[in-house]
Design an enzyme around this catalytic site. Structure first.
Site, PDB file in Angstrom:
ATOM      1  N   SER A 152       0.837  -1.194   0.000  1.00  0.00           N
ATOM      2  CA  SER A 152       0.000   0.000   0.000  1.00  0.00           C
ATOM      3  C   SER A 152       0.881   1.257   0.000  1.00  0.00           C
ATOM      4  CB  SER A 152      -0.934  -0.038   1.212  1.00  0.00           C
ATOM      5  OG  SER A 152      -1.916   0.973   1.157  1.00  0.00           O
ATOM      6  N   ASP A 319      -8.866  -6.175  -4.808  1.00  0.00           N
ATOM      7  CA  ASP A 319      -8.430  -4.909  -4.233  1.00  0.00           C
ATOM      8  C   ASP A 319      -8.927  -3.785  -5.132  1.00  0.00           C
ATOM      9  OD1 ASP A 319      -7.151  -2.695  -3.208  1.00  0.00           O
ATOM     10  OD2 ASP A 319      -5.143  -3.562  -3.240  1.00  0.00           O
ATOM     11  N   HIS A 352      -8.136  -5.040  -0.328  1.00  0.00           N
ATOM     12  CA  HIS A 352      -6.817  -4.425  -0.129  1.00  0.00           C
ATOM     13  C   HIS A 352      -6.071  -5.042   1.052  1.00  0.00           C
ATOM     14  CE1 HIS A 352      -3.758  -1.402  -0.504  1.00  0.00           C
ATOM     15  NE2 HIS A 352      -3.971  -0.913   0.705  1.00  0.00           N
TER      16      HIS A 352
END
Length: 404
Positions: A152, A319, A352
């Protein structure tokens, strides 16, 4: 696989100011970090782990005074784990602006004795964090990283390492990340920030001076963010439309559904340990990250400095916040530069948050890649730390790199 066991955070003080992308500077500051494993004599086996929004330097193991405090990537980092600390020396650094020990908005402001920085803490970027991490590595005697890894926002930092300090890193592993935020993602961040700054307890960011905490805004921000980290399938599988009680209460304000209860629970926990100004700073750093801005939007040109680095990109099919197509943009930019890159797209239902979980295919990819990183680090050590041949970015000469 064994746990690292008990770990102790360390801190490093820096007297020299850190120049920032904004043109401002962060005066003397402290970075908190943890290390796992053993740095070899030639310092060729170091791996830097970059943390995401609400994480910290505490990557693995547990703290002596908090036996339930497992590191946020404890399933990945440790003896015999995919990032094997029996072979590699792992470093987790808490970035400036955070609220977990490094200098941040809650730290004393040298320009206002007796007061915390609060809203006066300077705006920081992904590039600023990478420069701060590089200074820490200088102090640790590490001139070149075997690898840098992050998921991320941590993945953005890993990418930035290859652009700002390409000679100081051999491998970049960027997971569930993007070359910049989409307009939708910036919008999510702005809604979360507005929830915080409009909280009556925010006091213009100087809530500590008023003995207050903008918990209501933090709760809403966390709920919004948490929704974006999960997939619709994972929420449906875990909660569905299950009511908390045997029948509807027909209330517009009470908690009716299990998903509502879950979100409020997560929000309450978050508001007890996370700082509001830190949330504003970190989400804005996410917004600003855009390597291609300096090249007129040409991502291929932006990655040209990374011609000697090697990359692994990993994405997850569900995601939707950092969708696989965003990772593919990075892969294309690397391929256009003839830079060595491996790419894995994992069909996982978790959204995610999958980069934090135990999917065996995902961990298998990382294990295979880090085995090669460790072998290369060992070869460098045995060869008196002389660089081993890198794969030719344009195919000339022998290519000794085998992708996992």
């Amino acid at each position: 696989m064994a746990s690292i066991g008990t770990v102790t955070p360390q801190s490093m003080f820096f007297a020299d100011a850190l120049p920032l992308q904004s043109g401002a500077a962060l005066g003397d500051y402290t970075l908190v970090y943890e290390t796992y494993g053993t740095l070899n004599a030639q310092a060729s086996n170091a791996v830097l782990v970059c943390h995401a929004l609400n994480a910290s330097h505490h990557v693995a193991g547990v703290h002596a005074d908090a036996p339930n405090s497992s590191g946020w990537w404890d399933n990945l980092v440790g003896p015999g784990k995919p990032l094997d600390t029996d072979k590699l020396f792992v470093i987790g650094v808490n970035n400036p602006g955070s609220c977990f020990g490094s200098t941040g908005p809650m730290s004393p402001n040298p320009d206002a004795p007796g007061q915390p920085y609060g809203a006066d803490f300077p705006v920081v970027t992904v590039e600023d964090w990478v420069d701060a991490q590089a200074r820490l590595l200088d102090r640790l005697g590490i001139t070149q990283l075997a690898a840098v890894i992050g998921g991320s926002l941590g993945g953005m930092q890993a990418l930035a390492w290859t652009l700002r300090h390409p000679k100081r890193v051999r491998h970049c592993i960027a997971i569930a990340t993007a070359p910049n935020l989409s307009a939708q993602n910036i919008a999510f961040n702005e809604v979360a920030r507005r929830a915080i700054v409009t909280d009556p307890d925010f006091h213009g960011g100087h809530y500590q001076r008023h003995g207050a905490v903008p918990r209501r805004g933090l709760r809403v921000a966390r709920m919004l963010g948490h929704i974006t980290y999960l997939s619709d399938d994972s929420m449906d599988a875990k909660f569905g439309r299950t009511l908390r009680g045997p029948r509807p209460a027909y209330s517009t304000q009470e908690i009716e559904f299990q998903i509502e209860s879950y979100l409020r629970h997560q929000a309450d926990k978050f508001s007890e340990y996370f700082d509001a100004n830190t949330y504003l700073l970190i989400t804005r750093a996410l917004d600003y990250f855009d390597p291609a801005r300096a090249t007129g939007g040409d991502l291929g040109r932006a990655f040209a400095p990374a011609h000697d680095n090697r990359f692994l990109l990993v994405s997850f099919t569900t995601d939707w916040r950092f969708a696989p197509e965003r990772s593919r943009e990075i892969v294309k930019a690397l391929v256009d530069n003839r830079i060595a890159v491996s790419y894995a797209e994992i069909d996982a239902p978790h959204g995610h948050d999958a980069f934090l979980l135990d999917d065996p295919r995902y961990h298998g990819v990382l294990r295979a890649y880090f085995e090669r990183v460790a072998l290369e680090a060992s070869a460098l050590r045995l060869d008196h730390a002389r660089p081993c041949p890198l794969p030719s970015p344009r195919g000339e000469g022998p290519d000794r790199h085998t992708k996992p």
